[in-house]
Motif scaffolding. Structure first.
Motif, PDB file in Angstrom:
ATOM      1  N   GLN A 229       0.838  -1.199   0.000  1.00 49.27           N
ATOM      2  CA  GLN A 229       0.000   0.000   0.000  1.00 49.27           C
ATOM      3  C   GLN A 229       0.869   1.243   0.000  1.00 49.27           C
ATOM      4  O   GLN A 229       1.844   1.342   0.749  1.00 49.27           O
ATOM      5  CB  GLN A 229      -0.910  -0.006   1.225  1.00 49.27           C
ATOM      6  CG  GLN A 229      -1.854   1.191   1.288  1.00 49.27           C
ATOM      7  CD  GLN A 229      -2.869   1.046   2.401  1.00 49.27           C
ATOM      8  OE1 GLN A 229      -3.252  -0.059   2.745  1.00 49.27           O
ATOM      9  NE2 GLN A 229      -3.300   2.165   2.961  1.00 49.27           N
ATOM     10  N   GLU A 232      -0.269   7.314   2.907  1.00 55.13           N
ATOM     11  CA  GLU A 232      -1.141   8.483   2.793  1.00 55.13           C
ATOM     12  C   GLU A 232      -0.270   9.731   2.780  1.00 55.13           C
ATOM     13  O   GLU A 232       0.664   9.862   3.563  1.00 55.13           O
ATOM     14  CB  GLU A 232      -2.113   8.531   3.979  1.00 55.13           C
ATOM     15  CG  GLU A 232      -2.984   9.779   4.000  1.00 55.13           C
ATOM     16  CD  GLU A 232      -3.867   9.844   5.233  1.00 55.13           C
ATOM     17  OE1 GLU A 232      -3.917  10.912   5.886  1.00 55.13           O
ATOM     18  OE2 GLU A 232      -4.501   8.811   5.561  1.00 55.13           O
ATOM     19  N   ARG A 234      -0.304  14.054   2.822  1.00 56.53           N
ATOM     20  CA  ARG A 234      -1.091  15.244   3.133  1.00 56.53           C
ATOM     21  C   ARG A 234      -0.290  16.494   2.761  1.00 56.53           C
ATOM     22  O   ARG A 234       0.919  16.540   3.010  1.00 56.53           O
ATOM     23  CB  ARG A 234      -1.456  15.290   4.615  1.00 56.53           C
ATOM     24  CG  ARG A 234      -2.401  14.175   5.038  1.00 56.53           C
ATOM     25  CD  ARG A 234      -2.944  14.383   6.430  1.00 56.53           C
ATOM     26  NE  ARG A 234      -4.009  13.434   6.728  1.00 56.53           N
ATOM     27  CZ  ARG A 234      -4.973  13.633   7.614  1.00 56.53           C
ATOM     28  NH1 ARG A 234      -5.016  14.767   8.316  1.00 56.53           N
ATOM     29  NH2 ARG A 234      -5.901  12.716   7.822  1.00 56.53           N
ATOM     30  N   ASP A 419       4.413  12.365   4.104  1.00 55.63           N
ATOM     31  CA  ASP A 419       3.714  11.228   4.688  1.00 55.63           C
ATOM     32  C   ASP A 419       3.856  11.257   6.204  1.00 55.63           C
ATOM     33  O   ASP A 419       4.470  12.177   6.768  1.00 55.63           O
ATOM     34  CB  ASP A 419       4.219   9.903   4.106  1.00 55.63           C
ATOM     35  CG  ASP A 419       5.686   9.619   4.427  1.00 55.63           C
ATOM     36  OD1 ASP A 419       6.253  10.264   5.341  1.00 55.63           O
ATOM     37  OD2 ASP A 419       6.276   8.742   3.777  1.00 55.63           O
ATOM     38  N   LYS A 451      -8.959  17.739   7.420  1.00 54.43           N
ATOM     39  CA  LYS A 451      -8.712  18.626   6.283  1.00 54.43           C
ATOM     40  C   LYS A 451      -9.594  19.864   6.395  1.00 54.43           C
ATOM     41  O   LYS A 451     -10.798  19.773   6.662  1.00 54.43           O
ATOM     42  CB  LYS A 451      -9.010  17.880   4.987  1.00 54.43           C
ATOM     43  CG  LYS A 451      -8.976  18.755   3.743  1.00 54.43           C
ATOM     44  CD  LYS A 451      -9.444  17.978   2.521  1.00 54.43           C
ATOM     45  CE  LYS A 451      -9.601  18.877   1.312  1.00 54.43           C
ATOM     46  NZ  LYS A 451     -10.114  18.132   0.128  1.00 54.43           N
ATOM     47  N   VAL A 473      -5.712  15.767   1.306  1.00 52.19           N
ATOM     48  CA  VAL A 473      -5.360  14.434   1.787  1.00 52.19           C
ATOM     49  C   VAL A 473      -5.426  13.462   0.611  1.00 52.19           C
ATOM     50  O   VAL A 473      -6.451  13.379  -0.076  1.00 52.19           O
ATOM     51  CB  VAL A 473      -6.314  13.954   2.904  1.00 52.19           C
ATOM     52  CG1 VAL A 473      -5.952  12.535   3.340  1.00 52.19           C
ATOM     53  CG2 VAL A 473      -6.282  14.906   4.089  1.00 52.19           C
ATOM     54  N   THR A 474      -4.327  12.752   0.380  1.00 50.65           N
ATOM     55  CA  THR A 474      -4.284  11.717  -0.648  1.00 50.65           C
ATOM     56  C   THR A 474      -4.186  10.371   0.050  1.00 50.65           C
ATOM     57  O   THR A 474      -3.119  10.010   0.571  1.00 50.65           O
ATOM     58  CB  THR A 474      -3.078  11.905  -1.585  1.00 50.65           C
ATOM     59  OG1 THR A 474      -3.123  13.221  -2.154  1.00 50.65           O
ATOM     60  CG2 THR A 474      -3.082  10.861  -2.685  1.00 50.65           C
ATOM     61  N   PRO A 475      -5.291   9.619   0.121  1.00 51.43           N
ATOM     62  CA  PRO A 475      -5.264   8.348   0.871  1.00 51.43           C
ATOM     63  C   PRO A 475      -4.292   7.348   0.252  1.00 51.43           C
ATOM     64  O   PRO A 475      -4.010   7.377  -0.957  1.00 51.43           O
ATOM     65  CB  PRO A 475      -6.714   7.844   0.764  1.00 51.43           C
ATOM     66  CG  PRO A 475      -7.524   9.043   0.376  1.00 51.43           C
ATOM     67  CD  PRO A 475      -6.608   9.901  -0.445  1.00 51.43           C
ATOM     68  N   GLY A 476      -3.782   6.461   1.097  1.00 53.16           N
ATOM     69  CA  GLY A 476      -2.949   5.383   0.602  1.00 53.16           C
ATOM     70  C   GLY A 476      -3.783   4.381  -0.183  1.00 53.16           C
ATOM     71  O   GLY A 476      -4.959   4.164   0.112  1.00 53.16           O
ATOM     72  N   GLN A 477      -3.185   3.780  -1.200  1.00 54.34           N
ATOM     73  CA  GLN A 477      -3.898   2.819  -2.044  1.00 54.34           C
ATOM     74  C   GLN A 477      -3.059   1.573  -2.242  1.00 54.34           C
ATOM     75  O   GLN A 477      -1.827   1.641  -2.306  1.00 54.34           O
ATOM     76  CB  GLN A 477      -4.222   3.442  -3.402  1.00 54.34           C
ATOM     77  CG  GLN A 477      -5.161   4.642  -3.345  1.00 54.34           C
ATOM     78  CD  GLN A 477      -5.446   5.205  -4.719  1.00 54.34           C
ATOM     79  OE1 GLN A 477      -4.738   4.904  -5.681  1.00 54.34           O
ATOM     80  NE2 GLN A 477      -6.487   6.022  -4.826  1.00 54.34           N
TER      81      GLN A 477
END
Length: 642
Positions: A229, A232, A234, A419, A451, A473-477
């Motif tokens: 993964q 995340e 920010r 991160d 946020k 916020v860029t969520p983890g994928q």
């Protein structure tokens, strides 16, 4: 054990107000200047101690000072994260401490303890926060500090006089305590005991692993999604105010730099220093045995392990004046490098030693030391400025967010994407203007704040104040298997190597239990004989977990197995050494002092409790509950402590 004096006086006005925490009187819950109203009669009194009172302002200020420390002890980013129950309990303990302070001061007054004016003057002149760069009492600085906290000179002198009288009452109680020798001996036996291990390390990296087929890779990928993964990220804007950020913009007059340079001659004009390894034996025969082994090529670790009943120490970069024995100092500074010396009898015993490094005298001129001198003065003064500038920064944030911070405050602003570990998308450390615990606290704030939430100024460790604003916020994928199949294969192989090392270590552990030790169960080339292990000290080649476990092993010959990130360790206890106290008088003295201090602290607390039974302080519960509500929120609801 509880240290009454530490809480009753170091945390009292002298510690809280004078020792670098002046700013707390001006910030916090909007209670205003905590100290300016000391001594005046107020309706909001939380406790009566005889004729004395404790005001809600004093109580609130003490609680405010306590909460950041509680947060740090709990590993929290800021005081607002402390659970409600913990905050209430901490506030109650603060009130008890204030009551005890007042009880001791009242008892000193009742005993007629009078502080002469010359003693009072010497005490004030000796306070380091009233001294200038030359180390002398500075009247202008004294007046400035008093203005900062809104206190008159007379009021300060009254407080100092009360504190001296209180210490005069309590110090004889402390100084009369002495630990029994039986207790000292048992503590020495526990502290000085050493243990030796035979150990074998089964390294994960030394294991071989097959190449997984596509089905194995896919199954491993499906079973371990967290390994694949992305973190995340920010994007946050950050403003930090600390002694370090303020110091960078401070100017220091040249004459002050020269005065500090002259006052630190010992630092900038270093004499010759030496690194020396010394073994002190109780008799000549033991010293000759050590010398013979050392001369034959034994390493320092081997010499230490073999020198049973002797004291061994390595002194790094020591000056001649720092060696306790003048005779030994003379010998050490006359010896050539890497030449074994002794046995020689000195006032400390029979010594054998080797000088391993000599650093010649070194002078640092003013030009080379200038920046360091500037930083010393600027950082000392910056700490005094934090409190004054916190309110200004708070007002600036309230008026325009993080985009309108005046340059004159000495705050440092930055922004970017990172991160939770503080790394940018390129893998570099994000340029947050803080380090250590303060940096960790800021990161925790960034990844716990919603946020778009309004930035709030928060107190962190080491007089650091900060505010953050999370913009995106860029969520983890989880990455697609097709994109990271090679990574999945490598992770599968890492797991296979760890499993193989685990199996090999387990087989060795079982064999060691059966045969009586790893030395009888593994090839001699793999077995490492550790130097003597000492409680609480790190030893090269021995993981901390294994060193700690060694002192829980019940008997010589018993084997254990531990897992570490780099592999598995199988070890057998081979020796337990209990030194004779007569060979280590300094360590015995240190233990005796520590135990005596602990006993003194218990006696002090007992005396304080007896005073409480005599004075019978009266608490105004409605006023106390009012303060507790400010700490925890109405009816125990979550509140904010800043």
């Amino acid at each position: 054990m509880i240290s009454f004096l530490r809480h009753a006086f170091v945390d009292s006005w002298l510690g809280r107000v004078i020792a670098g925490l002046l700013f707390l009187a001006f910030v916090g819950w909007g209670v205003g200047d905590v100290l300016s109203n000391m001594g005046s009669e107020r309706a909001d009194v939380v406790a009566h101690v005889g004729p004395n009172t404790i005001t809600t302002d004093a109580f609130m200020g003490a609680v405010q000072s306590e909460m950041p420390q509680v947060a740090r002890q709990m590993g929290l980013a800021d005081a607002s994260q402390i659970p409600v129950a913990t905050r209430r309990e901490a506030a109650r303990q603060v009130l008890q401490r204030l009551v005890m302070q007042s009880e001791v001061a009242l008892s000193a007054d009742r005993h007629g303890l009078i502080v002469p004016d010359d003693v009072l003057r010497d005490e004030v002149f000796g306070l380091r926060d009233f001294k200038g760069p030359d180390g002398r009492f500075d009247r202008k600085l004294f007046d400035t500090r008093l203005r900062q906290i809104g206190m008159t000179e007379g009021r300060l002198l009254d407080l100092v006089r009360t504190d001296i009288a209180s210490r005069a009452l309590m110090e004889p109680i402390r100084n009369s305590a002495r630990a029994p020798e039986t207790m000292v001996r048992r503590a020495f036996d526990f502290d000085a005991q050493t243990r030796t291990l035979d150990l074998v390390r089964i390294a994960i990296g030394d294991q071989s692993a097959p190449t997984p087929d596509p089905a194995q890779q896919r199954r491993f990928y499906d079973n371990h999604p967290w390994l694949f993964q992305t973190p995340e990220y920010r994007h946050a804007r950050i403003v930090v105010l600390s002694p370090e950020t303020i110091a960078r913009s401070m100017e220091v007059p040249e004459e002050e730099l020269h005065r500090l340079y002259d006052a630190q001659q010992a630092k900038y004009h270093l004499p010759e220093t030496r690194t020396v390894q010394i073994v002190t034996a109780p008799d000549e025969a033991s010293a000759r045995t050590v010398a013979a082994q050392w001369q034959a090529g034994a390493t320092w670790a081997q010499v230490q392990a073999a020198a049973k009943g002797s004291a061994s120490v390595q002194m790094d970069g020591v000056r001649a004046a720092s060696i306790p024995s003048p005779a030994l100092s003379k010998l050490v500074f006359a010896a050539p490098v890497d030449s074994l010396q002794g046995p020689t009898q000195t006032d400390t015993g029979w010594v054998v030693f080797k000088v391993t490094q000599v650093l010649p005298p070194h002078d640092t001129d003013f030009a080379a030391a200038r920046q360091e001198l500037h930083d010393q003065i600027a950082q000392a003064r910056a700490g005094e400025q934090v409190g004054v500038r916190v309110q200004q920064l708070q007002d600036a944030i309230a008026g325009g967010g993080l985009d309108r911070i005046p340059d004159t405050l000495g705050a440092s602003a930055t922004g970017g994407t990172l991160d939770a570990q503080g790394r940018t998308q390129s893998g570099d450390a994000a340029p947050i203007p803080a380090s250590g615990e303060a940096r960790l606290a800021i990161l925790a704030r960034i990844f716990s704040q919603a946020k778009g939430a309004n930035p709030t100024l928060v107190q962190g460790p080491d007089q650091t104040w900060y505010a953050v604003s999370v913009d995106s916020v860029t969520p983890g994928q989880i990455q697609a298997f097709s994109a990271i199949s090679d990574q999945a294969a490598a992770a599968w192989q890492d797991e296979a190597r760890r499993h193989a090392a685990n199996v090999q270590a387990t087989d060795l552990y079982l064999a060691a239990k059966t045969k009586g030790g790893v030395a009888l169960s593994a090839p001699a080339a793999q077995v490492v004989h550790s130097p003597p292990l000492v409680r609480g000290r790190q030893t090269t080649g021995v993981p901390d977990s294994l060193a700690q476990l060694a002192f829980r092993i019940g008997a010589i010959g018993q084997s254990v197995m531990v897992e570490e990130p780099d592999g598995f360790y199988v070890a057998t206890l081979t020796a337990i050494t209990r030194p004779d106290p007569s060979t280590q008088p300094m360590q015995v003295g240190r233990i005796r002092t520590g135990l005596s201090q602990s006993i003194a602290e218990d006696i002090e607390m007992s005396y304080a409790m007896a005073l409480q039974n005599d004075v019978k302080p009266k608490t105004n519960m409605s006023a106390v509950q009012s303060v507790l509500s400010s700490v925890t929120g109405p009816d125990g609801a979550e509140g904010t402590v800043r």
